[in-house]
Design an enzyme around this catalytic site. Structure first.
Site, short mmCIF file in Angstrom:
data_model
loop_
_atom_site.label_atom_id
_atom_site.label_comp_id
_atom_site.label_asym_id
_atom_site.label_seq_id
_atom_site.Cartn_x
_atom_site.Cartn_y
_atom_site.Cartn_z
N ILE A 173 6.19 1.21 -0.73
CA ILE A 173 5.95 0.95 0.77
C ILE A 173 4.67 -0.01 1.20
O ILE A 173 4.48 -0.19 2.13
CB ILE A 173 5.57 2.26 1.41
CG1 ILE A 173 4.28 2.98 0.90
CG2 ILE A 173 6.83 3.38 1.28
CD1 ILE A 173 4.22 4.37 1.82
N PHE B 280 -6.92 9.80 -4.85
CA PHE B 280 -7.57 9.78 -5.88
C PHE B 280 -8.67 10.77 -6.31
O PHE B 280 -9.42 10.74 -7.26
CB PHE B 280 -8.09 8.48 -6.30
CG PHE B 280 -7.20 7.37 -6.28
CD1 PHE B 280 -6.56 7.08 -7.56
CD2 PHE B 280 -6.57 6.65 -4.95
CE1 PHE B 280 -5.39 5.93 -7.64
CE2 PHE B 280 -5.64 5.59 -5.17
CZ PHE B 280 -5.09 5.71 -6.13
N SER C 251 -2.03 15.81 6.85
CA SER C 251 -2.79 16.87 6.41
C SER C 251 -3.92 17.28 7.44
O SER C 251 -4.10 16.73 8.43
CB SER C 251 -3.63 16.14 5.12
OG SER C 251 -4.66 17.12 5.01
N TYR D 7 -9.20 9.60 1.95
CA TYR D 7 -7.76 10.31 2.15
C TYR D 7 -7.72 10.96 3.86
O TYR D 7 -6.64 10.76 4.38
CB TYR D 7 -7.48 11.29 1.01
CG TYR D 7 -6.32 12.15 1.18
CD1 TYR D 7 -5.01 11.68 0.80
CD2 TYR D 7 -6.28 13.47 1.79
CE1 TYR D 7 -3.89 12.42 0.86
CE2 TYR D 7 -5.05 14.34 2.06
CZ TYR D 7 -3.85 13.68 1.59
OH TYR D 7 -2.88 14.39 1.73
#
Length: 314
Positions: free
Chosen positions: A93, A124, A171, A232
């Protein structure tokens, strides 16, 4: 204490959802068939694999994608051995040429798709670590890669009375209004909250500002950024905001051309991404995404955030 009460409520809800999962769909609620095409990104393992598994188990035809050909073909073999209708196509992607090639193949083979589940993503950090060494890759994959997929596939979403569906795996770490780990800059938070001010430009300015501060070393003090899995969390916040902004563009579609786009949090799932430290199984983590994909049209909504089969606030 408060944490214990929250934990108990969440556990109770998980038990309720587990019971709901055991109830088969009634004939009047089944709008799909073996001709219904669902594409799942990053589906060679973990949550993505389980989403593909559950959708195929409900009788849909599933396109399982992954960056690695060998991994993806291995995952498809497992599902086909169960008698499920699953095909593989390689897809990265983050590579626009790969996305375009996938879109061409989908159009030629199926004429389009009915469901897109954007699961592919990277993180990570595990445990208490909070490195931003790979911030550019995290945001390029989780936000820009997902956005590229959506923009490439929207023209290929097949019209039907049931509507097409796009589900983005996000999330709770990316919530604007969480008690912890939210953006500390009040002005920026208000801008991202405001439906009239929210746009892709605002979202991407926010991400670029963070990445610039990563480069000059000022990110810890310069933006009031989330302090847990910062890169993230921001990438998932951006996906939540993009889901709201992009879904708003689709609200005036004619009957039969609706595209219902939502995002959901699978929870802290026991997968390689969490270092197998989660408290939720992949089967449970996949459930809300599958539920959103298969909702009867009269219960569909768009631009919302879900967890454990319930809408939650952004």
């Amino acid at each position: 204490g408060r944490k214990e009460r929250i934990r108990e409520r969440r556990e109770k809800r998980r038990e309720e959802v587990s019971l709901l999962r055991a109830i088969p769909y009634s004939d009047q609620h089944i709008w799909w068939s073996s001709n219904t095409i669902a594409a799942v990104t990053g589906a060679n393992r973990g949550i993505g694999f389980e989403i593909a598994h559950q959708l195929a188990s409900h009788g849909l035809t599933v396109i399982l994608t992954s960056r690695g050909t060998a991994d993806g073909e291995g995952a498809v073999k497992i599902l086909r051995e169960k008698g499920l209708s699953v095909v593989f196509h390689q897809l990265d992607i983050t590579d626009e040429s790969s996305v375009r090639a996938f879109a061409r193949w989908v159009l030629e083979r199926y004429g389009g798709i009915d469901i897109l589940v954007n699961n592919a993503g990277v993180n990570f950090n595990t445990g208490s670590s909070n490195s931003i060494e790979f911030a550019e890759e995290v945001i390029a994959t989780n936000y820009f890669g997902t956005k590229n997929m959506i923009e490439a596939m929207i023209p290929l979403m097949r019209p039907s009375d049931s509507g097409a569906r796009i589900i983005n795996v996000s999330s709770r770490l990316g919530r604007l209004n969480g008690r912890r780990n939210r953006i500390g800059n009040v002005d920026l938070r208000k801008k991202l909250e405001d439906e009239d001010l929210l746009s892709e430009e605002v979202i991407e300015q926010t991400l670029n500002s963070f990445l610039q501060q990563v480069k000059d070393g000022s990110w810890k003090d310069g933006g009031g950024w989330p302090q847990v899995f910062t890169d993230y969390s921001l990438s998932k916040l951006a996906i939540c905001c993009y889901t709201r902004a992009r879904a708003k563009k689709k609200t005036k579609m004619k009957r039969g051309e609706e595209i219902y786009m939502n995002c959901y949090c699978p929870g802290w799932v026991k997968t390689g991404m969490t270092g197998w430290a989660g408290h939720t199984s992949p089967e449970e983590g996949a459930d809300t995404g599958v539920w959103l994909a298969l909702l009867p049209v009269d219960r569909c909504t768009s631009g919302k955030f879900f967890a454990e089969r319930r809408e939650i606030s952004f």
